[in-house]
Each structure stands twice: as structure tokens, then as C-alpha cells.
Design an enzyme around this catalytic site. Structure first.
Site, mmCIF file in Angstrom:
data_model
loop_
_atom_site.group_PDB
_atom_site.id
_atom_site.type_symbol
_atom_site.label_atom_id
_atom_site.label_comp_id
_atom_site.label_asym_id
_atom_site.label_seq_id
_atom_site.Cartn_x
_atom_site.Cartn_y
_atom_site.Cartn_z
ATOM 1 N N HIS A 267 0.842 -1.210 0.000
ATOM 2 C CA HIS A 267 0.000 0.000 0.000
ATOM 3 C C HIS A 267 0.880 1.264 0.000
ATOM 4 C CE1 HIS A 267 -3.613 2.394 1.284
ATOM 5 N NE2 HIS A 267 -2.655 3.172 1.766
ATOM 6 N N GLU A 268 1.801 1.331 0.971
ATOM 7 C CA GLU A 268 2.654 2.531 1.052
ATOM 8 C C GLU A 268 3.543 2.651 -0.182
ATOM 9 O OE1 GLU A 268 1.732 4.603 3.117
ATOM 10 O OE2 GLU A 268 0.643 3.313 4.519
ATOM 11 N N HIS A 271 1.678 4.424 -2.868
ATOM 12 C CA HIS A 271 1.789 5.885 -2.688
ATOM 13 C C HIS A 271 3.173 6.343 -3.162
ATOM 14 C CE1 HIS A 271 -1.909 6.719 -0.529
ATOM 15 N NE2 HIS A 271 -1.639 5.885 0.450
ATOM 16 N N GLU A 297 -4.812 7.847 -2.971
ATOM 17 C CA GLU A 297 -5.262 6.608 -2.337
ATOM 18 C C GLU A 297 -5.575 5.544 -3.396
ATOM 19 O OE1 GLU A 297 -4.748 6.363 0.733
ATOM 20 O OE2 GLU A 297 -5.825 4.548 1.299
HETATM 21 ZN ZN ZN Z 1 -3.045 5.248 1.891
#
Ligand code: ZN
Length: 507
Positions: A267-268, A271, A297
Site C-alpha cells: 500500500h505505502e 503511494h 489513495e
Molecule cells: Zn493510503
């Protein structure tokens, strides 16, 4: 002074302010990763000075003069110039419309409120926190009035995180999503395989941290996170900060929840890959900024959910995972693995929620924020309103405020209008994914071969390279050829979770 000269000077000033912001960001990263416990006061003083310097740069009257020159009818800007000026105007107005004493008082209130929230959550004491929260709400209302007195308060708050977003637009999208998602979730939860997935997840134990770290570094590198221009560290709460050539990811490890660090890091890294993919020469201007919270997101959720919970990813990485953790994974069949990476179990706590029920947590918070700022709901009535909605959406009632209204940091920290972007990010990710499946039908086979480059290249070309030329809704329309719709998220969840839990029926 020619238009080109004025634009060049404006760009220099905007990029200088942005560079100062990245210095402040490094101090923030360091605070969460490295800071000696005794240095909190000193760091707060450093941050306060940086905030003053950054504000002075953003509110520099020379920026105002250049904007007036470039916004005049004869300026003759091209499309990129128009985008740069529009964004610079927005930042300049935000910096200059808020009186300095208001900004200082708001920051002090939020700092105190954050600590009050942490103590109240610990004590499960909403009544004690309510007056503090009421002051946060009041500051948010006043801020909205300074920024745009003509617009409804909640629209101004939403616009802070996603320019152009309105409560009416979110309400329509969330209403449609809720209508389709609640029955799907109920059908999945009632299926015997949901209990099986929970059982399997509880059986994952004893994954040494060192090997977890090695694995998730291998994974995130292969997905495309560039460790020459980024790094990964440990922090209490995972996050991603930085941009361009210096992007910092953090994670946290639990020996008995190995998928938490893995999926959290993916997830990170999503980003992070977005920030690494922004046009380097234009960092800080509209051509080199991310397109807002919802699009940000979408980039993390796409990698975490559509990619890393899917079959191709595990065809490729499954053998290596089993090689690193042979004893811990011995009893797990391929079918078990598919279930355990995509569990569905309603929980009261948002940050522990699965991919299907997560969105309902956001619908709940949006509904309460909208009523709170619309004047239909008093702060004192929040716990009861929370409980009622929680039962309606998730079928669960919090036993105390710690697992209800006090669970998230956002309201305590003065962040209102921020929650919707999490769910909008899921919708955007699903809509992009649906487009990807059309233009690259064999994408899961790419993943099975360990090839994630095509997907990253596609995102680079269509999302990252665009910077902030467009709003989130415009960008989605431009890339997918249609308006943002929850249909893609529902279809994607039905397809993936229907086949896993409902024997292939599409509910
Ligand atoms: Zn996030």
C-alpha cells in the site's frame, strides 16, 4: 515583463515554497522514525519555525503580483501555464485568506485536542472529549468561512483534500455504493468459507520479522518502488512521505500477522511509486504535484488490493513466501492462500477492516460529518448516531466509545472532510483496474511471470505524468472515458469475492 518571464519567476517562488515544505516533511518523518524520546519539545520548536517560514513563502506578496499579471486577459498562457497559475492561485489564497493569529490558535487547539483524544480513547470517555471536539468543529467552520464564505462549510472542507469535490457528489456516489455493497457483504459473511478464512488467518503464526522484511523489500522492488530514490523504515503507524527522488515508506511488523506488514508495505509503496513517478523537473507546480488525496489513495489501493490480493501476484510470489517460511505455511493449500489474503469479516475498527467492509466505515463517517456540518447533528449526539449507523451498515454495535466514535485520530486532529477520499480512492482504483483489464486482458499472466512493469508504465503514463493538471473527477473521466462510478468497485468485489466465497455466483 513578458508572460514567459512572469511565469518563470512564479514557478521559482512556488518551487521554493514546495522545497521548504519537503524540509518540514523530513522533520516529520524523522520525528516518527528516529527521534530520541527526550527531543519532542525541541522538535516541536523546529516544526513551528518551519511552519512560519513555509507560510511566509506561500504568502509572499510577490506571488500575488505575478498572479495578477498572469491572470490578466492578455497573458496568453498555454494549457500548462494555465494549470500552474490556477494551482498557485489556490495555494496563495489559502495562505493569505487565513489570518496568522487564527492559524496559530488553530494549530495550538489541534495539538491539545490530539493529546486529549489519545487520553479519551484510552479511557473510553467521550463526554470528557466532547467539549474539545466541539472546539475543533468550530475551528473547522471558521476556517471554511475564511477560505470560501460563499460555499457550504462541508464542501469547503472536502475541497481541501480533493479540489472541486462536493458533498452532493460524494452523497450520490456513496448512496449507490451502499445500496449494492451491504447485501453483497451480508451474503459473503453468511457463507461457510468466511469462517474458514478467519480460521486460516488466525493460524498464521510465528513469521520472523527479519525474513518478513526481506520478503517485502523483494516484493516492493519488483513492483517498481525505486530504492535508490527511497527507503523503508519502521514506525508505529505506517505512512509514506516525501516526493521525487526522496520517498520514505514505513511499516510495522507483527509475527502473527505476516500479511499486515506485507500488504501495508505494498500500500505505502503504491503511494511511493506515485510520488516517484511525478515529473521531476516540475515538483511543486501543478505539473509535478499529485492530483489530491483520492487519486493518491487509488494508487496505493490498486497495488494493495487489485494486485497483491489477486491470483497472479501469488502465483509469482507464493513460492518465495513458502521458501522463506516453510514451516509456517506448510499446511496452507493454494486454495487456502487465496482465501487468507482476501478475508471478509465485519469489524468495528476501520483500520482492521477487510477490502469489502472497509468502504462502509467510510460511508458512516461521511454521513456523520455531513450532518455535523449541516447543523443536523450535535457533537454530544455523535456516539448514539455512530452506534445506530454502525448497526445499520455493519451489523455491529460498539460496546464503548473506544471502538466507536473515538477510534480514529482524524477528528481529534482537526481533520474533517478527509475520510471520503479513502473510499473514493477505492472507487478510482477499481475503475482504473477495469480499464486496465480491457486494454491488457492478460495482466494476471504478466503478474504470474513477475512482470509488473506494464501496469506501472500504464499508471506512469496516464496518472503520474498528469500531475495536478486535472481534478480527480476530471482525471478519471479522461483516463477511463466515463464519470467516476461505484459500479466498477462493486463489480470488482462481486467478481473476486463472489468466486472466492459464493461459489462463483455473482450475488
Ligand atoms: Zn493510503
Amino acid at each position: 515583463m513578458s508572460t514567459a518571464e512572469a511565469l518563470a519567476e512564479l514557478t521559482r517562488l512556488v518551487q521554493r515554497a514546495h522545497t521548504l515544505g519537503t524540509v518540514g516533511g523530513l522533520l516529520g518523518w524523522d520525528e516518527q522514525v528516529n527521534l530520541p524520546p527526550g527531543a519532542a519539545e525541541q522538535r516541536a520548536a523546529q516544526q513551528a519555525v518551519m511552519a512560519e517560514v513555509m507560510h511566509a513563502a506561500a504568502a509572499d506578496s510577490r506571488v500575488g503580483e505575478l498572479l495578477a499579471r498572469l491572470e490578466s486577459p492578455g497573458a496568453g498562457l498555454d494549457a500548462d501555464g494555465v494549470a500552474i497559475v490556477r494551482q498557485a492561485r489556490r495555494d496563495y489564497d489559502q495562505a493569505t485568506r487565513l489570518p496568522a493569529d487564527f492559524v496559530r490558535a488553530k494549530a495550538e487547539q489541534e495539538s491539545r485536542a490530539f493529546h486529549a483524544w489519545a487520553a479519551a480513547r484510552e479511557a473510553r470517555d467521550f463526554a470528557g472529549f466532547a467539549p474539545v471536539l466541539a472546539r475543533n468543529v468550530d475551528f473547522a467552520r471558521r476556517e471554511a468561512a475564511f477560505l470560501n464564505p460563499a460555499a457550504p462549510t462541508y464542501d469547503v472542507l472536502l475541497d481541501k483534500y480533493d479540489p472541486g469535490l462536493t458533498a452532493a457528489a460524494v452523497e450520490r456516489l456513496f448512496g449507490e455504493l451502499r445500496r449494492d455493497l451491504v447485501p453483497l457483504m451480508r451474503a459473503i459473511v453468511a457463507s461457510p468459507r468466511a469462517a474458514r478464512a478467519r480460521e486460516l488467518a488466525a493460524g498464521l503464526r510465528g513469521f520472523p520479522v527479519e525474513a518478513q522484511g526481506r520478503f517485502l523489500r523483494e516484493v516492493t522492488s519488483r513492483l517498481g518502488f525505486d530504492y535508490r530514490r527511497g527507503r523503508l523504515d519502521v514506525s508505529l503507524h505506517p505512512f509514506c512521505s516525501g516526493t521525487g527522488d526522496d520517498v520514505r515508506l514505513t511499516t510495522r511488523y507483527r509475527e502473527d500477522q505476516p500479511l499486515s506488514a506485507l500488504l501495508g508495505s505494498v500500500h505505502e509503496a503504491g503511494h511511493g511509486m506515485y510520488e516517484q513517478g511525478l515529473p521531476a523537473a516540475h515538483l511543486g507546480t501543478a505539473l509535478g504535484l499529485n492530483a489530491g488525496m483520492a487519486v493518491h489513495e487509488s494508487q496505493s489501493r490498486l497495488w494493495e488490493n487489485q494486485v497483491a490480493r489477486g491470483p497472479g501476484f501469488w502465483w509469482h510470489f507464493g513460492p518465495r513466501w513458502r521458501e522463506l517460511f516453510p514451516a509456517q505455511t506448510a499446511a496452507l493449500s493454494a486454495d487456502d492462500l487465496a482465501l487468507v489474503v482476501a478475508p471478509v469479516a465485519p469489524t468495528l475498527i476501520r483500520v482492521e477492516a477487510d477490502e469489502v467492509t472497509y468502504n462502509l466505515h467510510i460511508v458512516l463517517r461521511f454521513e456523520l460529518e455531513r450532518r455535523l456540518f449541516g447543523g443536523d447533528l450535535a457533537v454530544a449526539d455523535l456516539p448514539e448516531a455512530w452506534r445506530a449507523l454502525s448497526v445499520e451498515l455493519l451489523g455491529l454495535a460498539p460496546a464503548h466509545a473506544g471502538e466507536g466514535v473515538l477510534q480514529d485520530v482524524h477528528w481529534g486532529a482537526g481533520l474533517f472532510g478527509y475520510f471520503p477520499s479513502y473510499c473514493l480512492g477505492n472507487m478510482i482504483a477499481a475503475q482504473l483496474w477495469s480499464r486496465v483489464r480491457v486494454v491488457r486482458p492478460g495482466i494476471e499472466e504478466d503478474f504470474a511471470r513477475g512482470d509488473f512493469g506494464w501496469l506501472l508504465g500504464w499508471l506512469r503514463e496516464h496518472i503520474h505524468a498528469a500531475g495536478r493538471r486535472h481534478s480527480a473527477l476530471e482525471l478519471v473521466r479522461a483516463v477511463t472515458g466515463e464519470e467516476l462510478s461505484p459500479r466498477h468497485l462493486v463489480d470488482y468485489l462481486r467478481a473476486r469475492y463472489g468466486s472466492l466465497y459464493l461459489g462463483g455466483s455473482s450475488c
